[in-house]
Design a protein around this motif. Structure first.
Motif, PDB file in Angstrom:
ATOM      1  N   ALA A   1      52.545  72.163  32.638  1.00 53.35           N
ATOM      2  CA  ALA A   1      52.028  72.076  34.011  1.00 53.35           C
ATOM      3  C   ALA A   1      50.917  71.015  34.092  1.00 53.35           C
ATOM      4  N   PHE A   2      50.022  71.046  33.136  1.00 52.71           N
ATOM      5  CA  PHE A   2      48.907  70.098  33.100  1.00 52.71           C
ATOM      6  C   PHE A   2      49.425  68.661  33.023  1.00 52.71           C
ATOM      7  N   ALA A   3      50.428  68.438  32.174  1.00 52.00           N
ATOM      8  CA  ALA A   3      51.000  67.094  32.023  1.00 52.00           C
ATOM      9  C   ALA A   3      51.652  66.623  33.323  1.00 52.00           C
ATOM     10  N   ALA A   4      52.060  67.575  34.161  1.00 51.40           N
ATOM     11  CA  ALA A   4      52.677  67.224  35.445  1.00 51.40           C
ATOM     12  C   ALA A   4      51.620  67.073  36.541  1.00 51.40           C
ATOM     13  N   GLY A   5      50.349  67.212  36.182  1.00 50.98           N
ATOM     14  CA  GLY A   5      49.260  67.062  37.158  1.00 50.98           C
ATOM     15  C   GLY A   5      48.894  68.350  37.860  1.00 50.98           C
ATOM     16  N   LEU A   6      49.468  69.473  37.419  1.00 43.68           N
ATOM     17  CA  LEU A   6      49.180  70.763  38.060  1.00 43.68           C
ATOM     18  C   LEU A   6      48.046  71.423  37.273  1.00 43.68           C
ATOM     19  N   THR A   7      46.858  71.339  37.831  1.00 46.16           N
ATOM     20  CA  THR A   7      45.679  71.782  37.077  1.00 46.16           C
ATOM     21  C   THR A   7      45.082  73.091  37.605  1.00 46.16           C
ATOM     22  N   ASP A   8      45.569  73.586  38.750  1.00 47.53           N
ATOM     23  CA  ASP A   8      45.111  74.894  39.248  1.00 47.53           C
ATOM     24  C   ASP A   8      46.141  75.923  38.793  1.00 47.53           C
ATOM     25  N   ILE A   9      45.783  76.640  37.764  1.00 44.40           N
ATOM     26  CA  ILE A   9      46.749  77.548  37.155  1.00 44.40           C
ATOM     27  C   ILE A   9      46.481  78.971  37.650  1.00 44.40           C
ATOM     28  N   GLY A  10      47.514  79.596  38.195  1.00 43.87           N
ATOM     29  CA  GLY A  10      47.379  80.970  38.690  1.00 43.87           C
ATOM     30  C   GLY A  10      48.291  81.899  37.893  1.00 43.87           C
ATOM     31  N   PHE A  11      47.733  83.006  37.438  1.00 48.32           N
ATOM     32  CA  PHE A  11      48.547  83.983  36.712  1.00 48.32           C
ATOM     33  C   PHE A  11      48.732  85.223  37.567  1.00 48.32           C
TER      34      PHE A  11
END
Ligand code: G1P
Length: 278
Positions: free
Chosen positions: A43-53
Motif C-alpha cells: 500500500a505504501f509503495a502505491a502511495g497509500l499512506t493512511d492505513i486503516g484496520f
C-alpha cells in the motif's frame, strides 16, 4: 489521489488453528516479516499512506507491530540488529494508522462498511493480507495495488484484481464475468460470491486487492446478507457494476494464498529463494 487503504483483519483464521488461537493470522511471518507488513508495504509503495484496520478481539499484536517498541529499540540500539527494524520503522514514520473494530463477524462487506468511519468520502484501497502479492517475480516492479491506482486514474471507478483459476477452485472465490476491454481489463457485468461447483460464470476469481469508490458504503448499507448469511462485498460491487462501472484487472505478477497452509508454504519457499537463493 488515493491516500487511504483499508485492511480488514478481524477474521479468526480458523484454517491455521491452533497457531491462530492466541495470535492473529496476519502476524504469521513469511520468513521474518508478518504477512500484514507485506500488505502495508504494498500500500505504501502505491502511495497509500493512511492505513486503516478493521480489527477485532485478540488482534492487539497488529497495533503493537505498527508502533514503536521503546524497550526493544533501546536494547538493540547500536547493534547490527537495528537494521532488521529499518523497514517497519520507515512504515511507522511515513504512514498513519487508524483502528476500528468489527464487533460481529458478518462478512467482508460488513467489515468494509465498518471501515467507513476511517475512510470517509473518498476512494480507497482494500488489501486482504492473506493474499500476498508480488507485481513481478523478483518483487522489484510495481506492486499490484500500484498497478490498480494507475487504472483508477484512468477509469475513476471501482477496480478489482482478478486471476484465472482452475474450474475446480472457483467455488472458493468471488467470480466475475463481463465484457473484455483489452487483454487485461474487463468491464464487469456479472459477479457471484463463491459459486457452487460447476456454476461459475468464468474462471476469473477476485483476489484480495480492491479499489473502491465511496458510494460502495451506501450500497453496502442497502445490501441484504448473501452467501453464508454474510454481507458480501461481491454483491455490493455487482450493484455498483449495474449503476456505473466496475473494472476487473488481470494483474501482472503473482499471488500466494497465505490463508491456506499450502499457499503459505509456497510463499515461504518462494521468498526464501528470492532472499537467500543464488
Ligand atoms: C473474500 C471475498 C472473495 C474473494 C476472496 C479473495 O473471500 O469474499 O470474493 O475472492 O476474499 O481472497 P474469503 O477468502 O475471505 O472467504
Amino acid at each position: 489521489m488515493i491516500k487511504k487503504c483499508l485492511f480488514p483483519v478481524a477474521g479468526y483464521g480458523t484454517r491455521f488453528l491452533p497457531a491462530t488461537k492466541a495470535m492473529p493470522k496476519e502476524v504469521l511471518p513469511i520468513l521474518d516479516k508478518p504477512l500484514v507488513q507485506y500488505g502495508v508495504e504494498e500500500a505504501f509503495a502505491a502511495g497509500l499512506t493512511d492505513i486503516g484496520f478493521v480489527t477485532g478481539r485478540g488482534k492487539r499484536a497488529i497495533e503493537d507491530h505498527f508502533d514503536m517498541s521503546y524497550e526493544l529499540e533501546h536494547q538493540i540500539a547500536g547493534t547490527g540488529k537495528e537494521r532488521q527494524l529499518a523497514g517497519i520503522r520507515e512504515l511507522i514514520e511515513r504512514c498513519s494508522f487508524s483502528y476500528t473494530r468489527q464487533i460481529h463477524m458478518r462478512g467482508l462487506g460488513d467489515a468494509i462498511l465498518k471501515g467507513r468511519t476511517v475512510i470517509g468520502d473518498e476512494p480507497f484501497g482494500v488489501v486482504l493480507a492473506d493474499d500476498l502479492c508480488l507485481g513481478t517475480d523478483d518483487g522489484r516492479g510495481p506492486g499490484v495495488l500500484q498497478q490498480m491506482v494507475g487504472l483508477y486514474r484512468q477509469f475513476r471507478c471501482s477496480i478489482v484484481a482478478v486471476e484465472e483459476v482452475p474450474a475446480e477452485e472457483a467455488h472458493k472465490y468471488g467470480v466475475i464475468a463481463g465484457e473484455a476491454l483489452s487483454d487485461t481489463l474487463i468491464r464487469v457485468t456479472d459477479m457471484v460470491e463463491k459459486p457452487p461447483k460447476g456454476t461459475a460464470p468464468s474462471n476469473l476469481a477476485i483476489i484480495g486487492r480492491y479499489i473502491l469508490t465511496p458510494d460502495i458504503f451506501e450500497i453496502l448499507e442497502n445490501t441484504e446478507p448473501g452467501k453464508n448469511g454474510e454481507l458480501q462485498i461481491t454483491d455490493a460491487l455487482l450493484t455498483q457494476a449495474g449503476q456505473g462501472c466496475v473494472i476487473a484487472y488481470k494483474f501482472a505478477g503473482r499471488r500466494f494464498d497465505c490463508g491456506s497452509v499450502e499457499g503459505f508454504v509456497e510463499a515461504t519457499n518462494f521468498f526464501y529463494q528470492l532472499k537467500y537463493g543464488g
